[in-house]
Scaffold this motif. Structure first.
Motif, PDB file in Angstrom:
ATOM      1  N   ASP A   7       1.322  -1.464  -0.258  1.00 16.12           N
ATOM      2  CA  ASP A   7      -0.277  -0.240  -0.014  1.00 16.12           C
ATOM      3  C   ASP A   7       1.169   1.135   0.289  1.00 16.12           C
ATOM      4  N   LYS A  10       3.008   1.867  -3.586  1.00 19.23           N
ATOM      5  CA  LYS A  10       1.608   2.515  -4.204  1.00 19.23           C
ATOM      6  C   LYS A  10       1.586   3.729  -4.042  1.00 19.23           C
ATOM      7  N   VAL A  11       1.690   4.465  -3.318  1.00 23.60           N
ATOM      8  CA  VAL A  11       1.313   5.544  -3.119  1.00 23.60           C
ATOM      9  C   VAL A  11       2.806   6.694  -3.117  1.00 23.60           C
ATOM     10  N   ARG A  14       3.953   6.551  -7.090  1.00 20.14           N
ATOM     11  CA  ARG A  14       2.542   7.387  -7.994  1.00 20.14           C
ATOM     12  C   ARG A  14       3.201   8.645  -7.484  1.00 20.14           C
ATOM     13  N   LEU A 350       2.986  11.796   1.522  1.00 20.20           N
ATOM     14  CA  LEU A 350       2.533   9.690   1.606  1.00 20.20           C
ATOM     15  C   LEU A 350       1.464   9.853   2.416  1.00 20.20           C
ATOM     16  N   GLY A 353      -1.543  10.934   0.606  1.00 18.24           N
ATOM     17  CA  GLY A 353      -2.285   8.988  -0.500  1.00 18.24           C
ATOM     18  C   GLY A 353      -2.704   8.051   0.464  1.00 18.24           C
ATOM     19  N   LEU A 354      -2.152   7.649   1.087  1.00 19.52           N
ATOM     20  CA  LEU A 354      -2.203   6.797   2.163  1.00 19.52           C
ATOM     21  C   LEU A 354      -3.860   6.564   2.653  1.00 19.52           C
ATOM     22  N   GLN A 357      -6.573   5.725   0.186  1.00 14.21           N
ATOM     23  CA  GLN A 357      -6.930   4.648  -0.219  1.00 14.21           C
ATOM     24  C   GLN A 357      -7.292   4.244   1.117  1.00 14.21           C
TER      25      GLN A 357
END
Length: 377
Positions: A7, A10-11, A14, A350, A353-354, A357
């Motif tokens: 996870d 992924k951030v 990106r 970060l 971004g998390l 999600q």
């Protein structure tokens, strides 16, 4: 919800796409299992022994550094070498290590954006802009009644995305003509007879990576057995990503005042802040490069800025830059200090971004100074 290492990566990927890294660089995951849980993340500039010890003793699940641990290829990570021992300790403790180096330099926002923001620069642009994403333009001729359906089909396949707009297309009316030969199965007209059809010319842009998908969608949506279309490779344009930044100070300062601002805004090091230029020179426009930057003198001079802030300026490039032209004043800081502001940006982005999600992590920024120089006489 707790995050996994996958996870988090992924951030980070990106934000700092590994594809943006220079060809010589070594970025990405060094140790760690993508399925392992990540509850605590430590950010640091260098994966030095003391930083790794800080991560392990602090029970951090992930250490994110700017500089690589294994920039040069190795044939062994045996614990008989200093870096080998670091690798063994990371794995033994379950601490993942992930590197964002030149991919973070070239990102937007990236390392030099953080440095520019620390020095109150506005209206920033890349000093060394990367080319934008390779783009094509597809041109297809369709019967007038099929125009909107064709635009829809190409849009779904990835064409027609321009900034914050989708399904962007241009069309113009015209007339198509053809004569089907024996063996043809025309959707319009008869074999052996000249046919004239009112058609629209439709143009849409697309990322080059979507070329195959767009052509397949075009053929599937078109009523003609042999649709007429063209693909053009568009000229590369500079993007907003790339190394370094050029910007404007919030208010003009003398070089002495500006150097004092640099010293105040960046972490203190034994290296300090070295300056070359008239202390009373007025500074309005500034170029910055986080990390070593004397390879960028030509671009800095071309930008016409009043001052250049970077690290690791060597004697000969610096003296040539100052002695033989009316170039910018030079402000040389420690390599570590020039890149440390990025850690706060990476942490903030970060976390955001998390959150998108549905995940959260506890984060911390290392304040250990890992600059190479520890005292001066």
């Amino acid at each position: 919800m707790d995050a996994t290492l996958a996870d988090v990566l992924k951030v980070l990927d990106r934000l700092y796409d590994p594809a943006w890294a220079e060809s010589w660089d070594a970025v990405g995951l060094v140790t760690g299992d993508p399925e392992q849980p990540v509850r605590r993340v430590l950010f640091a500039v260098d994966p030095m022994r003391e930083v790794v010890d800080e991560a392990i003793s602090g029970d951090f699940d992930l250490l994110v550094t700017h500089h690589p641990l294994l920039l040069k290829g190795v044939s062994s990570v045996a614990a008989t070498t200093p870096k080998g021992r670091v690798i063994h300790d990371l794995i033994r403790s379950g601490t993942a290590l992930h590197v964002c180096h030149t991919n973070a330099d070239n990102a937007n926002p990236g390392v030099s954006d953080a440095l520019a923001a620390a020095l109150t620069l506005t209206e920033t642009q890349p000093l060394k802009a990367m080319p934008g994403e390779p783009m094509d333009k597809v041109v297809v001729y369709v019967p007038v009644g099929e125009t909107q359906a064709m635009i829809d089909a190409l849009g779904v396949a990835g064409a027609g995305r321009v900034g914050s707009y989708e399904r962007a297309a241009w069309s113009a009316a015209g007339e198509g003509t053809f004569r089907p030969l024996e063996g043809a199965d025309p959707a319009i007209g008869r074999v052996g007879e000249i046919e004239r059809v009112a058609e629209d010319r439709v143009e849409m842009v697309l990322p080059r990576g979507r070329r195959r998908a767009v052509v397949e969608a075009l053929r599937a949506a078109h009523s003609y057995e042999e649709p007429a279309f063209d693909l053009y490779e568009m000229a590369a344009l500079p993007s907003t990503r790339g190394g370094g930044r050029v910007g404007v100070l919030a208010e003009p300062l003398s070089l002495k005042q500006f150097a004092e601002l640099v010293a105040e805004r960046l972490p203190r090091t034994e290296h300090g802040v070295r300056v070359s230029g008239d202390p009373e020179r007025l500074i309005e426009t500034v170029a910055v490069v986080g990390g070593a930057g004397d390879s960028e003198f030509d671009r800095v001079r071309a930008a016409g800025v009043d001052a250049y802030v970077t690290a690791d300026l060597r004697h000969h490039p610096a003296t040539e830059a100052r002695a033989y032209d009316e170039g910018p004043a030079l402000v040389d800081v420690a390599h570590w200090a020039s890149e440390w502001p990025w850690l706060k940006d990476a942490e903030r982005l970060l976390i955001a971004g998390l959150a998108e999600q549905g995940s959260t992590v506890d984060t911390h920024i290392s304040t250990l100074c890992t600059d190479a120089w520890t005292f001066r006489l």
